[in-house]
Design an enzyme around this catalytic site. Structure first.
Site, PDB file in Angstrom:
ATOM      1  N   LYS A 113       1.100  -1.247  -0.319  1.00  9.36           N
ATOM      2  CA  LYS A 113       0.196   0.021  -0.122  1.00  9.36           C
ATOM      3  C   LYS A 113       0.580   1.477   0.173  1.00  9.36           C
ATOM      4  O   LYS A 113       0.781   2.541   0.004  1.00  9.36           O
ATOM      5  CB  LYS A 113      -1.185  -0.023   1.063  1.00  9.36           C
ATOM      6  CG  LYS A 113      -2.120  -1.340   1.174  1.00  9.36           C
ATOM      7  CD  LYS A 113      -3.529  -0.953   1.795  1.00  9.36           C
ATOM      8  CE  LYS A 113      -4.097  -1.868   1.569  1.00  9.36           C
ATOM      9  NZ  LYS A 113      -5.701  -2.648   2.526  1.00  9.36           N
ATOM     10  N   LYS A 215      -5.060 -10.253  -6.437  1.00  7.03           N
ATOM     11  CA  LYS A 215      -6.173 -11.073  -5.514  1.00  7.03           C
ATOM     12  C   LYS A 215      -7.513  -9.865  -5.993  1.00  7.03           C
ATOM     13  O   LYS A 215      -7.060  -9.234  -6.285  1.00  7.03           O
ATOM     14  CB  LYS A 215      -6.000 -10.871  -3.604  1.00  7.03           C
ATOM     15  CG  LYS A 215      -5.954  -9.467  -3.212  1.00  7.03           C
ATOM     16  CD  LYS A 215      -6.468  -9.445  -1.712  1.00  7.03           C
ATOM     17  CE  LYS A 215      -5.946  -8.185  -1.460  1.00  7.03           C
ATOM     18  NZ  LYS A 215      -6.418  -8.561  -0.125  1.00  7.03           N
ATOM     19  N   LYS A 218     -11.219  -4.786  -3.815  1.00 12.10           N
ATOM     20  CA  LYS A 218     -11.868  -3.111  -3.796  1.00 12.10           C
ATOM     21  C   LYS A 218     -10.864  -1.608  -4.064  1.00 12.10           C
ATOM     22  O   LYS A 218     -11.666  -1.273  -4.842  1.00 12.10           O
ATOM     23  CB  LYS A 218     -12.412  -2.638  -2.556  1.00 12.10           C
ATOM     24  CG  LYS A 218     -13.135  -3.309  -1.865  1.00 12.10           C
ATOM     25  CD  LYS A 218     -12.603  -2.485   0.287  1.00 12.10           C
ATOM     26  CE  LYS A 218     -13.965  -3.307   1.044  1.00 12.10           C
ATOM     27  NZ  LYS A 218     -13.070  -2.891   2.310  1.00 12.10           N
TER      28      LYS A 218
HETATM   29  P1  ADP Z   1     -10.373  -5.336   1.008  1.00  8.38           P
HETATM   30  O1  ADP Z   1      -9.242  -6.228   1.462  1.00  8.38           O
HETATM   31  O2  ADP Z   1     -11.149  -5.512  -0.123  1.00  8.38           O
HETATM   32  O3  ADP Z   1      -9.889  -3.593   1.268  1.00  8.38           O
HETATM   33  P2  ADP Z   1     -10.942  -5.643   3.772  1.00  8.38           P
HETATM   34  O4  ADP Z   1      -9.479  -4.872   4.195  1.00  8.38           O
HETATM   35  O5  ADP Z   1     -11.854  -4.491   4.483  1.00  8.38           O
HETATM   36  O6  ADP Z   1     -10.952  -5.163   2.626  1.00  8.38           O
HETATM   37  O7  ADP Z   1     -10.959  -6.996   4.458  1.00  8.38           O
HETATM   38  C1  ADP Z   1     -12.047  -7.456   4.773  1.00  8.38           C
HETATM   39  C2  ADP Z   1     -11.815  -9.088   4.622  1.00  8.38           C
HETATM   40  O8  ADP Z   1     -12.399  -9.139   3.648  1.00  8.38           O
HETATM   41  C3  ADP Z   1     -10.783  -9.572   5.483  1.00  8.38           C
HETATM   42  O9  ADP Z   1     -11.019 -10.496   6.446  1.00  8.38           O
HETATM   43  C4  ADP Z   1     -10.202 -10.072   4.387  1.00  8.38           C
HETATM   44  O10 ADP Z   1      -9.191 -10.723   4.310  1.00  8.38           O
HETATM   45  C5  ADP Z   1     -10.933 -10.332   3.462  1.00  8.38           C
HETATM   46  N1  ADP Z   1     -11.092 -10.132   1.712  1.00  8.38           N
HETATM   47  C6  ADP Z   1     -10.798  -8.563   1.362  1.00  8.38           C
HETATM   48  N2  ADP Z   1     -10.308  -9.797   0.218  1.00  8.38           N
HETATM   49  C7  ADP Z   1     -10.174 -10.974   0.279  1.00  8.38           C
HETATM   50  C8  ADP Z   1     -10.004 -12.158  -0.786  1.00  8.38           C
HETATM   51  N3  ADP Z   1      -9.537 -11.110  -2.241  1.00  8.38           N
HETATM   52  N4  ADP Z   1     -10.277 -13.018  -1.234  1.00  8.38           N
HETATM   53  C9  ADP Z   1     -10.457 -13.133   0.305  1.00  8.38           C
HETATM   54  N5  ADP Z   1     -10.873 -12.805   1.297  1.00  8.38           N
HETATM   55  C10 ADP Z   1     -10.761 -11.534   1.252  1.00  8.38           C
HETATM   56 NA    NA Z   2      -7.812  -6.540   3.198  1.00  8.35          NA
END
Ligand code: ADP
Ligand code: NA
Length: 350
Positions: A113, A215, A218
């Site tokens: 990041k 992966k 968002k």
């Molecule tokens: P992001 O990673 O999309 O910005 P968050 O950090 O808020 O979202 O993550 C929320 C939850 O979703 C966390 O437990 C994270 O590990 C899970 N997560 C995010 N992306 C993935 C993915 N591609 N596959 C599985 N779990 C995910």
């Molecule tokens: Na995350």
């Protein structure tokens, strides 16, 4: 032993996607049947990605609506947003003084990041895992359901708990506030548990629909790379139809998915949505072309996700109700957090 307790959080940043749903929220729903759970919309964390938000409150309501629409029960469990319970930030400060800069510098999420210009990243982005450790440990939570990408942050949470327990072992013993922790064949007394991640299953890491090496996220600029929780049926079908694949038929054994990341991802998504294993999916679809598998996957995704999107829309029409859920959850969480923080202040001598 510590009382079993689940904690997890999701950031209010943009649309929730299928990866968040399968990797995290579905597990939250399953765990509430057997464990006490605290689920948090981590609004303070989202400031590390974007300090100036036009609609932070609304995004917090969106995530809350997703929790409720997916089936989390806010009466039996606790649902709230992080900034209502300032003990998270207080404990994070103490953990900033426990953790080492070198630990933070090694975090792959920080490196990703922050990018090349690391000196110019915010201090908050560097300290993110310290706040995450505080979110979990302010409740002395024992288990955290997360996606695979959070494994390293959970290891750091254990390192912080262990260093705190060790640095303050005399005070913890003196005050008699320790709990026995088994570490190998040694038993130590600690105030904080060594929290375990709950990771795994076929959907622990959902990849982009456009690139099997990234992966699903968002922050991916391509909207075709992810299925959003609020996509309608046509959009879901279109995105699955356009998902990158290879020209081969599906194999009938898992080994046949090796070096076929896009195929493996779609099989994992199917297995996650159907609550089964990749093996079981291949038993059914082995030998079939994607022209057969993709429409089946699209139907399943629509069947599982469209009702959640509908329920989210219904809930979002009444923001006052959502705010009430968060207020009530925040009050209950605050009582638990303050009881633990009182002891932490005693341990430290504050
Ligand atoms: P992001 O990673 O999309 O910005 P968050 O950090 O808020 O979202 O993550 C929320 C939850 O979703 C966390 O437990 C994270 O590990 C899970 N997560 C995010 N992306 C993935 C993915 N591609 N596959 C599985 N779990 C995910
Ligand atoms: Na995350």
């Amino acid at each position: 032993a510590f009382k079993p307790l689940i904690f997890s959080g999701v950031q209010p940043t943009g649309n929730l996607h299928l990866g968040n749903y399968l990797g995290a929220i579905r597990k939250f729903v399953a765990l509430q049947e057997t464990m006490d759970c605290i689920y948090c919309v981590v609004d303070l964390h989202s400031l590390t990605a974007q300090l100036v938000h036009e609609d932070l409150k609304d995004q917090t309501r969106q995530i809350t609506a997703a929790f409720l629409a997916a089936g989390i029960d806010p009466d039996k469990h606790i649902v709230f947003n992080q900034s209502r319970v300032m003990q998270h930030a207080e404990l994070a400060w103490i953990f900033n003084c426990v953790a080492r800069i070198g630990w933070m510098n090694r975090m792959t999420q920080f490196k990703d990041k922050a990018g090349k210009d690391r000196e110019n990243a915010s201090l908050g982005l560097l300290a993110y895992p310290s706040l995450m450790a505080a979110d979990i440990l302010v409740y002395r939570a024992t288990h955290v359901p997360v996606g695979d990408d959070q494994k390293q942050h959970l290891e750091l949470t254990r390192d912080i708990a262990q260093k705190f327990n060790n640095d303050f072992s005399h005070r913890i013993a003196e005050l008699g506030v320790g709990v026995e922790i088994q570490m190998g064949d040694e038993t130590v007394n600690g105030f904080f548990p060594l929290t375990e991640p709950v990771i795994g299953g076929p959907a622990a890491r959902i990849m982009s629909l456009r690139d099997g090496s990234k992966k699903m996220s968002k922050s991916d600029p391509s909207d075709l790379s992810r299925i959003n929780l609020t996509d309608d049926a046509d959009t879901i079908s279109k995105k699955i139809k356009k998902a990158k694949t290879d020209p081969e038929a599906l194999p009938s054994e898992i080994a046949g998915l090796a070096s076929r990341p896009e195929a493996e991802n779609l099989v994992g998504i199917y297995a996650g949505l159907a609550d089964t294993s990749k093996e079981a999916v291949l038993k059914e679809y082995g030998g079939q072309q994607f022209s057969v598998f993709k429409p089946a996957l699209a139907d399943l995704a629509v069947e599982k996700m469209a009702p959640i999107a509908g329920e989210m829309r219904r809930l979002m029409a009444d923001p006052g109700h959502i705010d009430g859920v968060l207020r009530n959850g925040g009050e209950r969480a605050g009582v638990l957090a303050e009881a633990n923080m009182k002891t932490v202040r005693d341990i430290i001598g504050l």
